[in-house]
Design a protein around this motif. Structure first.
Motif, mmCIF file in Angstrom:
data_model
loop_
_atom_site.group_PDB
_atom_site.id
_atom_site.type_symbol
_atom_site.label_atom_id
_atom_site.label_comp_id
_atom_site.label_asym_id
_atom_site.label_seq_id
_atom_site.Cartn_x
_atom_site.Cartn_y
_atom_site.Cartn_z
ATOM 1 N N ALA A 314 0.833 -1.212 0.000
ATOM 2 C CA ALA A 314 0.000 0.000 0.000
ATOM 3 C C ALA A 314 0.864 1.256 0.000
ATOM 4 C CB ALA A 314 -0.930 -0.002 1.207
ATOM 5 N N PHE A 315 2.024 1.195 0.619
ATOM 6 C CA PHE A 315 2.961 2.319 0.601
ATOM 7 C C PHE A 315 4.348 1.758 0.877
ATOM 8 C CE2 PHE A 315 0.949 2.139 4.805
ATOM 9 C CZ PHE A 315 2.039 1.869 5.623
ATOM 10 N N VAL A 362 -5.732 0.033 4.951
ATOM 11 C CA VAL A 362 -5.111 1.037 4.084
ATOM 12 C C VAL A 362 -4.616 0.363 2.807
ATOM 13 C CG1 VAL A 362 -3.219 2.695 3.853
ATOM 14 C CG2 VAL A 362 -4.447 2.483 6.040
ATOM 15 N N GLY A 363 -5.033 0.892 1.657
ATOM 16 C CA GLY A 363 -4.603 0.345 0.372
ATOM 17 C C GLY A 363 -5.386 -0.862 -0.071
ATOM 18 N N ASP A 364 -6.438 -1.217 0.665
ATOM 19 C CA ASP A 364 -7.222 -2.409 0.333
ATOM 20 C C ASP A 364 -8.639 -1.970 -0.031
ATOM 21 O OD1 ASP A 364 -7.892 -5.014 -0.043
ATOM 22 O OD2 ASP A 364 -7.711 -5.625 2.073
ATOM 23 N N ASN A 365 -9.366 -2.821 -0.784
ATOM 24 C CA ASN A 365 -10.756 -2.498 -1.109
ATOM 25 C C ASN A 365 -11.714 -3.553 -0.569
ATOM 26 O OD1 ASN A 365 -10.205 -4.610 -2.783
ATOM 27 N ND2 ASN A 365 -10.358 -3.447 -4.701
ATOM 28 N N GLN A 366 -11.167 -4.433 0.262
ATOM 29 C CA GLN A 366 -12.014 -5.453 0.879
ATOM 30 C C GLN A 366 -12.663 -4.887 2.138
ATOM 31 O OE1 GLN A 366 -10.023 -9.076 2.000
ATOM 32 N NE2 GLN A 366 -11.790 -9.861 3.127
ATOM 33 N N VAL A 367 -13.997 -4.923 2.175
ATOM 34 C CA VAL A 367 -14.731 -4.430 3.338
ATOM 35 C C VAL A 367 -14.755 -5.520 4.400
ATOM 36 C CG1 VAL A 367 -16.939 -3.595 4.193
ATOM 37 C CG2 VAL A 367 -16.131 -2.895 1.917
#
Length: 562
Positions: A314-315, A362-367
Protein backbone atom coordinates in the motif's frame (compact mmCIF):
# COMPACT_ATOMS: atom_id res chain seq x y z
CA UNK A 1 -32.03 31.26 84.66
CA UNK A 2 -31.70 30.89 80.89
CA UNK A 3 -28.39 31.28 79.11
CA UNK A 4 -27.91 32.10 75.41
CA UNK A 5 -24.32 31.69 74.28
CA UNK A 6 -22.43 34.32 72.34
CA UNK A 7 -21.61 31.43 69.96
CA UNK A 8 -17.91 32.06 70.44
CA UNK A 9 -15.46 29.98 72.44
CA UNK A 10 -13.62 31.85 75.21
CA UNK A 11 -9.84 31.77 75.55
CA UNK A 12 -8.32 28.35 76.32
CA UNK A 13 -5.41 29.67 78.38
CA UNK A 14 -6.88 28.51 81.69
CA UNK A 15 -7.35 24.99 80.31
CA UNK A 16 -3.97 24.69 78.59
CA UNK A 17 -2.21 25.90 81.74
CA UNK A 18 -3.49 22.79 83.52
CA UNK A 19 -1.56 20.46 81.18
CA UNK A 20 1.78 19.29 82.57
CA UNK A 21 4.26 16.98 80.88
CA UNK A 22 6.11 15.06 83.60
CA UNK A 23 8.09 13.06 81.09
CA UNK A 24 10.74 12.15 83.66
CA UNK A 25 8.04 10.17 85.48
CA UNK A 26 6.41 8.92 82.29
CA UNK A 27 3.22 10.88 82.95
CA UNK A 28 1.08 13.60 81.42
CA UNK A 29 -1.29 15.48 83.73
CA UNK A 30 -4.48 17.48 83.13
CA UNK A 31 -4.85 19.09 86.52
CA UNK A 32 -4.69 15.94 88.68
CA UNK A 33 -5.91 13.48 86.07
CA UNK A 34 -3.38 11.32 84.25
CA UNK A 35 -3.66 11.60 80.47
CA UNK A 36 -2.28 9.64 77.52
CA UNK A 37 -1.02 10.60 74.07
CA UNK A 38 -2.24 7.92 71.66
CA UNK A 39 -1.79 7.82 67.89
CA UNK A 40 -5.10 8.41 66.11
CA UNK A 41 -4.16 5.61 63.69
CA UNK A 42 -3.98 3.21 66.65
CA UNK A 43 -7.49 4.28 67.64
CA UNK A 44 -8.47 3.45 64.08
CA UNK A 45 -7.00 -0.05 64.47
CA UNK A 46 -8.90 -0.49 67.74
CA UNK A 47 -12.09 0.60 66.02
CA UNK A 48 -11.49 -1.89 63.22
CA UNK A 49 -10.97 -4.77 65.68
CA UNK A 50 -14.04 -3.83 67.70
CA UNK A 51 -16.27 -3.83 64.63
CA UNK A 52 -14.75 -7.09 63.41
CA UNK A 53 -15.14 -8.85 66.78
CA UNK A 54 -18.31 -7.30 68.23
CA UNK A 55 -20.21 -6.22 65.14
CA UNK A 56 -21.15 -2.74 63.99
CA UNK A 57 -23.85 -1.90 66.57
CA UNK A 58 -22.01 -3.27 69.62
CA UNK A 59 -18.80 -1.50 68.63
CA UNK A 60 -20.81 1.71 68.31
CA UNK A 61 -22.19 1.25 71.83
CA UNK A 62 -18.75 0.44 73.26
CA UNK A 63 -17.15 3.56 71.77
CA UNK A 64 -20.07 5.78 72.81
CA UNK A 65 -19.73 4.56 76.42
CA UNK A 66 -15.97 5.11 76.20
CA UNK A 67 -16.55 8.71 75.08
CA UNK A 68 -19.34 9.20 77.65
CA UNK A 69 -17.00 8.43 80.55
CA UNK A 70 -14.37 10.77 79.13
CA UNK A 71 -16.97 13.53 78.92
CA UNK A 72 -17.92 13.02 82.57
CA UNK A 73 -14.27 13.34 83.63
CA UNK A 74 -13.91 16.63 81.75
CA UNK A 75 -17.17 17.95 83.20
CA UNK A 76 -15.71 17.37 86.66
CA UNK A 77 -12.63 19.26 85.50
CA UNK A 78 -14.83 22.10 84.20
CA UNK A 79 -16.36 22.58 87.64
CA UNK A 80 -12.90 22.88 89.11
CA UNK A 81 -11.21 25.15 86.57
CA UNK A 82 -14.27 27.36 86.05
CA UNK A 83 -16.16 27.16 89.34
CA UNK A 84 -18.93 29.52 88.27
CA UNK A 85 -20.84 26.62 86.70
CA UNK A 86 -23.91 28.59 85.70
CA UNK A 87 -22.03 30.51 83.01
CA UNK A 88 -21.76 29.58 79.35
CA UNK A 89 -17.98 29.82 79.51
CA UNK A 90 -17.86 27.05 82.10
CA UNK A 91 -20.03 24.80 79.91
CA UNK A 92 -17.86 25.48 76.87
CA UNK A 93 -14.96 23.68 78.56
CA UNK A 94 -16.33 20.54 76.86
CA UNK A 95 -16.13 21.81 73.26
CA UNK A 96 -12.75 23.40 74.02
CA UNK A 97 -11.31 20.20 75.49
CA UNK A 98 -12.38 18.39 72.33
CA UNK A 99 -10.06 20.71 70.40
CA UNK A 100 -7.22 20.75 72.92
CA UNK A 101 -7.09 16.95 72.89
CA UNK A 102 -6.84 16.96 69.09
CA UNK A 103 -10.17 15.18 68.66
CA UNK A 104 -12.16 17.74 66.67
CA UNK A 105 -12.52 21.50 66.18
CA UNK A 106 -15.83 22.72 67.59
CA UNK A 107 -17.84 25.78 66.66
CA UNK A 108 -20.95 26.53 68.75
CA UNK A 109 -24.03 27.23 66.64
CA UNK A 110 -26.80 27.48 69.26
CA UNK A 111 -26.78 27.02 73.04
CA UNK A 112 -29.65 27.57 75.47
CA UNK A 113 -29.85 26.00 78.90
CA UNK A 114 -31.30 26.46 82.36
CA UNK A 115 -29.77 24.15 84.96
CA UNK A 116 -32.45 24.79 87.57
CA UNK A 117 -35.32 23.97 85.21
CA UNK A 118 -33.40 21.24 83.41
CA UNK A 119 -33.89 22.81 80.00
CA UNK A 120 -31.20 22.33 77.37
CA UNK A 121 -30.75 22.75 73.65
CA UNK A 122 -27.41 22.85 71.86
CA UNK A 123 -26.08 22.71 68.32
CA UNK A 124 -22.40 22.47 67.44
CA UNK A 125 -20.47 22.11 64.19
CA UNK A 126 -17.47 19.79 64.16
CA UNK A 127 -14.55 20.18 61.78
CA UNK A 128 -11.69 17.73 61.07
CA UNK A 129 -13.08 14.96 63.28
CA UNK A 130 -10.33 12.45 64.08
CA UNK A 131 -12.95 9.73 64.37
CA UNK A 132 -14.36 10.34 60.92
CA UNK A 133 -10.82 10.37 59.52
CA UNK A 134 -9.78 7.03 61.06
CA UNK A 135 -13.08 5.39 60.09
CA UNK A 136 -12.72 6.47 56.45
CA UNK A 137 -9.11 5.24 56.44
CA UNK A 138 -10.19 1.79 57.67
CA UNK A 139 -13.62 1.33 56.08
CA UNK A 140 -14.19 4.11 53.55
CA UNK A 141 -17.35 6.22 53.44
CA UNK A 142 -20.28 5.22 55.64
CA UNK A 143 -24.03 5.46 55.12
CA UNK A 144 -24.55 6.39 58.80
CA UNK A 145 -22.80 8.98 61.06
CA UNK A 146 -19.75 7.43 62.69
CA UNK A 147 -18.32 9.90 65.27
CA UNK A 148 -19.41 7.62 68.11
CA UNK A 149 -16.75 8.44 70.71
CA UNK A 150 -17.14 12.18 70.17
CA UNK A 151 -20.92 11.87 70.41
CA UNK A 152 -20.63 9.92 73.67
CA UNK A 153 -18.26 12.55 75.03
CA UNK A 154 -20.69 15.38 74.29
CA UNK A 155 -23.55 13.44 75.91
CA UNK A 156 -21.49 12.53 79.00
CA UNK A 157 -20.15 16.04 79.52
CA UNK A 158 -23.53 17.72 79.13
CA UNK A 159 -25.41 15.13 81.21
CA UNK A 160 -22.99 15.57 84.13
CA UNK A 161 -23.06 19.34 83.77
CA UNK A 162 -26.86 19.57 83.63
CA UNK A 163 -27.51 16.88 86.23
CA UNK A 164 -29.87 14.99 83.89
CA UNK A 165 -29.60 12.77 80.80
CA UNK A 166 -28.81 14.86 77.71
CA UNK A 167 -28.34 13.01 74.42
CA UNK A 168 -26.79 14.21 71.18
CA UNK A 169 -27.38 13.09 67.62
CA UNK A 170 -25.01 13.59 64.71
CA UNK A 171 -27.18 15.00 61.91
CA UNK A 172 -24.27 15.58 59.50
CA UNK A 173 -21.01 13.65 59.27
CA UNK A 174 -17.94 13.94 57.06
CA UNK A 175 -17.79 10.14 57.22
CA UNK A 176 -20.97 10.16 55.10
CA UNK A 177 -19.62 12.72 52.63
CA UNK A 178 -20.88 15.92 54.31
CA UNK A 179 -18.66 19.01 54.37
CA UNK A 180 -18.48 18.92 58.18
CA UNK A 181 -20.09 17.20 61.14
CA UNK A 182 -23.02 18.76 63.00
CA UNK A 183 -24.61 17.62 66.28
CA UNK A 184 -27.84 18.51 68.10
CA UNK A 185 -28.34 17.89 71.83
CA UNK A 186 -31.44 17.95 74.03
CA UNK A 187 -32.92 16.02 76.99
CA UNK A 188 -33.21 12.30 76.24
CA UNK A 189 -37.00 12.22 76.62
CA UNK A 190 -37.37 14.84 73.89
CA UNK A 191 -35.99 12.44 71.29
CA UNK A 192 -38.53 10.18 69.59
CA UNK A 193 -36.08 7.26 69.65
CA UNK A 194 -35.07 7.80 73.30
CA UNK A 195 -34.95 4.09 74.11
CA UNK A 196 -32.62 3.31 71.21
CA UNK A 197 -30.30 6.21 72.08
CA UNK A 198 -30.06 5.28 75.74
CA UNK A 199 -29.52 1.61 74.93
CA UNK A 200 -26.09 2.53 73.52
CA UNK A 201 -25.05 3.69 76.99
CA UNK A 202 -26.15 0.53 78.82
CA UNK A 203 -23.40 -1.94 79.84
CA UNK A 204 -23.03 -4.93 77.52
CA UNK A 205 -22.23 -7.91 79.80
CA UNK A 206 -19.56 -10.37 78.68
CA UNK A 207 -21.98 -13.28 79.00
CA UNK A 208 -24.11 -11.72 76.26
CA UNK A 209 -21.04 -11.53 74.06
CA UNK A 210 -20.40 -15.24 74.59
CA UNK A 211 -23.98 -16.25 73.82
CA UNK A 212 -23.98 -14.03 70.75
CA UNK A 213 -20.62 -15.23 69.43
CA UNK A 214 -22.07 -17.79 67.03
CA UNK A 215 -24.47 -15.22 65.63
CA UNK A 216 -21.77 -12.57 65.34
CA UNK A 217 -19.47 -14.92 63.47
CA UNK A 218 -22.19 -15.84 60.99
CA UNK A 219 -23.09 -12.21 60.36
CA UNK A 220 -19.56 -10.73 60.50
CA UNK A 221 -19.21 -10.57 56.74
CA UNK A 222 -22.56 -8.81 56.47
CA UNK A 223 -21.54 -6.22 59.07
CA UNK A 224 -18.30 -5.45 57.26
CA UNK A 225 -19.92 -5.40 53.83
CA UNK A 226 -22.20 -2.58 54.98
CA UNK A 227 -19.16 -0.30 54.74
CA UNK A 228 -17.94 -1.54 51.39
CA UNK A 229 -19.50 -0.41 48.14
CA UNK A 230 -21.43 -3.11 46.34
CA UNK A 231 -19.74 -4.84 43.40
CA UNK A 232 -22.00 -3.07 40.96
CA UNK A 233 -20.93 0.29 42.40
CA UNK A 234 -17.21 -0.22 41.76
CA UNK A 235 -14.99 0.05 38.75
CA UNK A 236 -12.87 -3.05 38.30
CA UNK A 237 -9.37 -2.64 39.74
CA UNK A 238 -10.07 0.92 40.90
CA UNK A 239 -10.07 2.62 44.28
CA UNK A 240 -12.44 5.21 45.69
CA UNK A 241 -15.64 5.76 47.61
CA UNK A 242 -16.25 9.51 47.32
CA UNK A 243 -19.54 10.79 45.97
CA UNK A 244 -17.86 11.99 42.75
CA UNK A 245 -16.22 8.60 42.23
CA UNK A 246 -19.45 6.71 42.91
CA UNK A 247 -21.23 8.81 40.28
CA UNK A 248 -18.65 7.76 37.70
CA UNK A 249 -19.07 4.13 38.81
CA UNK A 250 -22.82 4.41 38.38
CA UNK A 251 -22.48 5.75 34.83
CA UNK A 252 -19.96 3.06 33.88
CA UNK A 253 -22.22 0.37 35.32
CA UNK A 254 -25.07 1.60 33.13
CA UNK A 255 -22.84 1.74 30.05
CA UNK A 256 -21.33 -1.70 30.61
CA UNK A 257 -24.64 -3.47 29.99
CA UNK A 258 -24.90 -1.93 26.51
CA UNK A 259 -22.71 -1.45 23.44
CA UNK A 260 -22.86 2.35 23.52
CA UNK A 261 -19.75 4.35 22.58
CA UNK A 262 -18.34 6.07 25.67
CA UNK A 263 -16.40 9.34 25.76
CA UNK A 264 -14.23 9.79 28.87
CA UNK A 265 -13.28 13.36 29.66
CA UNK A 266 -10.96 14.61 32.38
CA UNK A 267 -7.57 16.10 33.17
CA UNK A 268 -4.30 14.27 32.59
CA UNK A 269 -3.66 11.63 35.22
CA UNK A 270 -7.22 11.10 36.46
CA UNK A 271 -7.21 7.42 35.43
CA UNK A 272 -9.14 7.34 32.17
CA UNK A 273 -7.56 4.06 31.05
CA UNK A 274 -8.36 2.45 34.41
CA UNK A 275 -12.00 3.46 33.95
CA UNK A 276 -11.98 2.14 30.37
CA UNK A 277 -10.59 -1.20 31.53
CA UNK A 278 -13.19 -1.28 34.28
CA UNK A 279 -15.94 -0.74 31.72
CA UNK A 280 -14.57 -3.62 29.64
CA UNK A 281 -14.17 -5.99 32.60
CA UNK A 282 -17.76 -5.43 33.80
CA UNK A 283 -19.28 -5.82 30.33
CA UNK A 284 -20.30 -8.94 28.42
CA UNK A 285 -17.09 -8.47 26.35
CA UNK A 286 -14.79 -9.11 29.34
CA UNK A 287 -13.50 -12.41 27.88
CA UNK A 288 -12.56 -10.69 24.60
CA UNK A 289 -9.52 -8.43 23.91
CA UNK A 290 -9.02 -4.97 25.40
CA UNK A 291 -6.74 -2.85 23.23
CA UNK A 292 -5.46 0.53 24.45
CA UNK A 293 -4.06 3.06 21.98
CA UNK A 294 -2.56 6.46 22.73
CA UNK A 295 -3.26 8.36 19.52
CA UNK A 296 -0.82 11.11 20.46
CA UNK A 297 2.11 8.66 20.39
CA UNK A 298 1.63 7.55 16.77
CA UNK A 299 2.93 9.70 13.87
CA UNK A 300 0.01 11.20 11.88
CA UNK A 301 1.11 9.48 8.63
CA UNK A 302 1.07 6.05 10.31
CA UNK A 303 -1.93 6.31 12.59
CA UNK A 304 -4.48 5.08 10.03
CA UNK A 305 -2.41 1.99 9.27
CA UNK A 306 -1.82 1.29 12.98
CA UNK A 307 -5.51 1.49 13.78
CA UNK A 308 -7.12 -0.13 10.72
CA UNK A 309 -4.34 -2.27 9.25
CA UNK A 310 -2.57 -2.16 5.89
CA UNK A 311 -2.44 -4.18 2.66
CA UNK A 312 0.95 -5.31 1.37
CA UNK A 313 2.44 -2.75 -1.00
CA UNK A 314 0.00 0.00 0.00
CA UNK A 315 2.96 2.32 0.60
CA UNK A 316 6.73 2.17 0.86
CA UNK A 317 7.65 -0.01 3.81
CA UNK A 318 4.40 -2.04 3.78
CA UNK A 319 6.19 -5.29 2.97
CA UNK A 320 3.33 -7.47 4.15
CA UNK A 321 -0.35 -7.21 4.96
CA UNK A 322 -1.19 -6.91 8.63
CA UNK A 323 -4.18 -6.27 10.82
CA UNK A 324 -4.61 -3.09 12.83
CA UNK A 325 -5.67 -2.41 16.39
CA UNK A 326 -9.38 -2.52 15.53
CA UNK A 327 -9.16 -6.03 14.04
CA UNK A 328 -7.21 -7.20 17.09
CA UNK A 329 -9.97 -5.81 19.29
CA UNK A 330 -12.78 -7.48 17.30
CA UNK A 331 -15.43 -8.71 19.72
CA UNK A 332 -13.90 -6.69 22.55
CA UNK A 333 -13.12 -3.09 23.43
CA UNK A 334 -10.71 -0.53 21.99
CA UNK A 335 -9.63 2.45 24.08
CA UNK A 336 -8.57 5.49 22.05
CA UNK A 337 -6.76 7.90 24.33
CA UNK A 338 -6.15 11.47 23.09
CA UNK A 339 -8.63 10.83 20.28
CA UNK A 340 -8.41 14.50 19.30
CA UNK A 341 -4.99 13.72 17.77
CA UNK A 342 -6.44 11.48 15.03
CA UNK A 343 -5.64 12.56 11.47
CA UNK A 344 -8.56 13.65 9.23
CA UNK A 345 -8.44 10.34 7.28
CA UNK A 346 -8.39 8.31 10.49
CA UNK A 347 -11.33 10.33 11.80
CA UNK A 348 -13.31 9.50 8.64
CA UNK A 349 -12.54 5.78 8.93
CA UNK A 350 -13.45 5.77 12.63
CA UNK A 351 -16.78 7.42 11.82
CA UNK A 352 -17.52 4.64 9.32
CA UNK A 353 -16.70 1.99 11.94
CA UNK A 354 -19.08 3.61 14.40
CA UNK A 355 -21.89 4.11 11.88
CA UNK A 356 -21.66 0.97 9.71
CA UNK A 357 -19.57 -1.47 11.77
CA UNK A 358 -17.18 -1.97 8.85
CA UNK A 359 -13.75 -0.83 7.65
CA UNK A 360 -11.06 -1.31 5.02
CA UNK A 361 -7.33 -1.68 5.54
CA UNK A 362 -5.11 1.04 4.08
CA UNK A 363 -4.60 0.35 0.37
CA UNK A 364 -7.22 -2.41 0.33
CA UNK A 365 -10.76 -2.50 -1.11
CA UNK A 366 -12.01 -5.45 0.88
CA UNK A 367 -14.73 -4.43 3.34
CA UNK A 368 -14.33 -6.11 6.71
CA UNK A 369 -17.11 -6.31 9.29
CA UNK A 370 -15.97 -5.32 12.77
CA UNK A 371 -17.66 -5.56 16.18
CA UNK A 372 -15.79 -3.32 18.60
CA UNK A 373 -16.94 -1.27 21.60
CA UNK A 374 -15.16 2.12 21.28
CA UNK A 375 -14.15 4.03 24.41
CA UNK A 376 -12.57 7.36 23.52
CA UNK A 377 -10.81 9.76 25.87
CA UNK A 378 -9.42 13.26 25.78
CA UNK A 379 -8.24 15.94 28.17
CA UNK A 380 -9.15 18.61 25.61
CA UNK A 381 -12.58 20.04 24.99
CA UNK A 382 -13.75 18.26 21.83
CA UNK A 383 -16.52 20.79 21.23
CA UNK A 384 -13.90 23.54 21.05
CA UNK A 385 -11.76 21.36 18.76
CA UNK A 386 -14.78 21.08 16.43
CA UNK A 387 -15.18 24.87 16.39
CA UNK A 388 -11.49 25.26 15.49
CA UNK A 389 -11.82 22.78 12.64
CA UNK A 390 -9.46 20.31 14.31
CA UNK A 391 -12.08 17.60 14.80
CA UNK A 392 -15.04 16.43 12.69
CA UNK A 393 -18.40 17.53 14.08
CA UNK A 394 -20.21 14.36 12.91
CA UNK A 395 -17.57 12.18 14.63
CA UNK A 396 -17.87 14.25 17.80
CA UNK A 397 -21.62 13.65 17.92
CA UNK A 398 -21.09 9.90 17.47
CA UNK A 399 -18.49 9.77 20.24
CA UNK A 400 -20.47 12.02 22.57
CA UNK A 401 -23.44 9.67 22.91
CA UNK A 402 -22.46 8.70 26.47
CA UNK A 403 -20.00 11.23 27.95
CA UNK A 404 -18.47 10.55 31.37
CA UNK A 405 -16.53 13.27 33.14
CA UNK A 406 -13.89 11.86 35.52
CA UNK A 407 -13.31 14.35 38.37
CA UNK A 408 -9.79 15.53 39.26
CA UNK A 409 -8.29 14.29 42.51
CA UNK A 410 -8.75 17.67 44.21
CA UNK A 411 -12.53 17.12 43.91
CA UNK A 412 -12.42 13.66 45.51
CA UNK A 413 -10.01 14.15 48.42
CA UNK A 414 -11.95 11.59 50.50
CA UNK A 415 -10.39 8.93 48.27
CA UNK A 416 -6.80 9.97 48.99
CA UNK A 417 -6.31 7.70 52.07
CA UNK A 418 -7.71 4.72 50.14
CA UNK A 419 -5.53 5.46 47.11
CA UNK A 420 -2.48 5.81 49.35
CA UNK A 421 -3.15 2.39 50.89
CA UNK A 422 -3.60 0.92 47.40
CA UNK A 423 -0.30 2.31 46.13
CA UNK A 424 1.53 1.40 49.35
CA UNK A 425 0.48 -2.22 48.88
CA UNK A 426 1.50 -2.13 45.22
CA UNK A 427 4.98 -0.69 45.75
CA UNK A 428 5.70 -2.56 48.99
CA UNK A 429 5.35 -5.70 46.91
CA UNK A 430 7.29 -4.30 43.95
CA UNK A 431 10.29 -3.16 46.04
CA UNK A 432 10.03 -5.92 48.67
CA UNK A 433 9.79 -3.32 51.45
CA UNK A 434 7.36 -2.65 54.28
CA UNK A 435 6.99 0.88 55.58
CA UNK A 436 4.63 1.95 58.36
CA UNK A 437 2.61 4.08 55.97
CA UNK A 438 2.30 7.85 55.72
CA UNK A 439 2.64 10.11 58.76
CA UNK A 440 -0.49 11.88 60.03
CA UNK A 441 0.91 15.30 59.17
CA UNK A 442 1.89 14.17 55.68
CA UNK A 443 -1.59 12.71 55.13
CA UNK A 444 -3.16 15.99 56.20
CA UNK A 445 -0.94 17.92 53.80
CA UNK A 446 -1.59 15.52 50.93
CA UNK A 447 -5.31 16.00 51.46
CA UNK A 448 -4.92 19.77 51.08
CA UNK A 449 -2.60 19.65 48.06
CA UNK A 450 -4.16 20.65 44.70
CA UNK A 451 -2.81 17.68 42.68
CA UNK A 452 -2.11 19.12 39.23
CA UNK A 453 -0.96 15.64 38.15
CA UNK A 454 -3.95 13.91 39.77
CA UNK A 455 -3.79 10.19 40.63
CA UNK A 456 -0.69 9.60 38.52
CA UNK A 457 1.15 12.24 40.56
CA UNK A 458 -0.01 10.68 43.83
CA UNK A 459 1.16 7.24 42.70
CA UNK A 460 4.57 8.61 41.74
CA UNK A 461 4.88 10.33 45.12
CA UNK A 462 4.06 7.14 47.03
CA UNK A 463 6.59 5.19 44.97
CA UNK A 464 9.23 7.81 45.71
CA UNK A 465 8.32 7.80 49.41
CA UNK A 466 8.74 4.05 49.66
CA UNK A 467 12.10 4.17 47.88
CA UNK A 468 13.42 6.86 50.25
CA UNK A 469 12.04 5.35 53.46
CA UNK A 470 13.71 2.51 55.35
CA UNK A 471 11.85 -0.64 56.33
CA UNK A 472 9.53 -0.29 59.33
CA UNK A 473 9.70 3.51 59.18
CA UNK A 474 6.93 6.03 58.55
CA UNK A 475 7.02 7.99 55.30
CA UNK A 476 7.32 11.65 56.25
CA UNK A 477 6.69 14.81 54.27
CA UNK A 478 10.24 15.38 53.10
CA UNK A 479 10.23 11.99 51.35
CA UNK A 480 7.67 13.15 48.79
CA UNK A 481 9.25 16.16 47.08
CA UNK A 482 12.84 17.42 47.05
CA UNK A 483 11.37 20.93 47.09
CA UNK A 484 9.87 20.36 50.51
CA UNK A 485 13.08 21.92 51.82
CA UNK A 486 11.61 25.23 50.67
CA UNK A 487 9.18 26.72 53.23
CA UNK A 488 7.18 28.21 50.36
CA UNK A 489 6.29 24.78 48.94
CA UNK A 490 2.47 24.32 48.77
CA UNK A 491 2.58 21.36 51.15
CA UNK A 492 4.50 23.35 53.74
CA UNK A 493 2.09 26.25 53.46
CA UNK A 494 -0.89 23.92 53.77
CA UNK A 495 0.51 22.05 56.76
CA UNK A 496 1.71 25.09 58.66
CA UNK A 497 -1.51 27.07 58.40
CA UNK A 498 -3.21 27.36 61.75
CA UNK A 499 -0.73 25.21 63.64
CA UNK A 500 -0.49 27.60 66.56
CA UNK A 501 -3.24 26.72 68.95
CA UNK A 502 -5.15 29.32 70.85
CA UNK A 503 -3.23 30.58 73.82
CA UNK A 504 0.19 29.95 72.27
CA UNK A 505 0.30 33.04 70.15
CA UNK A 506 0.54 35.35 73.15
CA UNK A 507 2.05 33.32 75.98
CA UNK A 508 3.46 36.17 78.00
CA UNK A 509 5.45 37.63 75.13
CA UNK A 510 3.16 40.59 74.39
CA UNK A 511 5.30 43.02 76.41
CA UNK A 512 8.47 42.01 74.60
CA UNK A 513 6.73 42.33 71.21
CA UNK A 514 5.44 45.79 72.11
CA UNK A 515 8.94 46.89 73.17
CA UNK A 516 10.41 45.72 69.87
CA UNK A 517 7.73 47.41 67.79
CA UNK A 518 8.20 50.68 69.70
CA UNK A 519 11.97 50.80 69.07
CA UNK A 520 12.37 51.13 65.26
CA UNK A 521 12.31 47.35 64.90
CA UNK A 522 14.06 45.87 61.82
CA UNK A 523 12.74 42.34 61.13
CA UNK A 524 15.51 41.34 58.70
CA UNK A 525 18.24 42.47 61.08
CA UNK A 526 16.54 40.73 63.98
CA UNK A 527 16.20 37.47 62.04
CA UNK A 528 19.87 37.56 61.05
CA UNK A 529 20.90 38.17 64.65
CA UNK A 530 18.63 35.39 65.88
CA UNK A 531 20.01 32.91 63.35
CA UNK A 532 23.60 33.86 64.17
CA UNK A 533 23.02 33.51 67.90
CA UNK A 534 21.36 30.14 67.47
CA UNK A 535 24.30 28.89 65.36
CA UNK A 536 26.74 30.14 68.03
CA UNK A 537 24.87 28.36 70.82
CA UNK A 538 24.71 25.16 68.79
CA UNK A 539 28.39 25.44 67.79
CA UNK A 540 27.54 25.40 64.10
CA UNK A 541 25.13 22.43 64.27
CA UNK A 542 22.23 23.39 61.97
CA UNK A 543 19.93 20.68 63.34
CA UNK A 544 20.49 21.82 66.93
CA UNK A 545 20.08 25.48 65.94
CA UNK A 546 16.81 24.69 64.19
CA UNK A 547 15.61 22.93 67.35
CA UNK A 548 16.46 26.00 69.43
CA UNK A 549 14.34 28.16 67.10
CA UNK A 550 11.46 25.70 66.87
CA UNK A 551 11.74 25.16 63.12
CA UNK A 552 12.77 22.24 60.89
CA UNK A 553 16.32 21.73 59.64
CA UNK A 554 15.32 22.42 55.98
CA UNK A 555 13.65 25.67 57.07
CA UNK A 556 16.78 26.64 59.01
CA UNK A 557 19.03 25.85 56.07
CA UNK A 558 16.77 27.86 53.76
CA UNK A 559 16.89 30.91 56.04
CA UNK A 560 20.67 30.74 56.38
CA UNK A 561 21.03 30.50 52.61
CA UNK A 562 18.66 33.45 52.13
Amino acid sequence: MSHQSALKLPTSKDLISQIHFAYQDGKIWLDEQRMLLIHSAVMGSLRQELIASLGYERARGFLMRFGYQSGIKDAEFAHKVRPEITTDEAFLVGPQMHGIKGMVRVEPVALEFDIEKGKFYGEFSWFDSYESEVHINEFGMSKDPICWTLLGYASGFTSYYMGRKIMYKEVQCTGCGDSHCHIVGKPAEEWEDQEELERCLLPDPIIEELFALRYEMSTLREHLDVHRPANDAQIFNSVGQSKAFREVCHLIERASSSTVTVLLQGETGVGKEVVARGLHQTSTRSEQPFIAVNCACIPPDLIEAELFGVRKGAFTGATQSREGKFERADGGTIFLDEVVELSPRAQATLLRVLQEGEMERVGDNQVRKIDVRVVAATNENLAEAVEKGKFRADLFYRLNVFPVNIPPLRERTEDIPLLIEHFLEKYHSMYNKKTLGVSDKALQSLSKYKWPGNIRELENMIERGIILTDNNRTIDMKSFFPSLAEPTHPLNIASNTGELCEGQESSGDDDLIDQLLDSNFDLNHFEQALLSRAMEKSKGNITHAAHLLGITRPQMAYRIKK
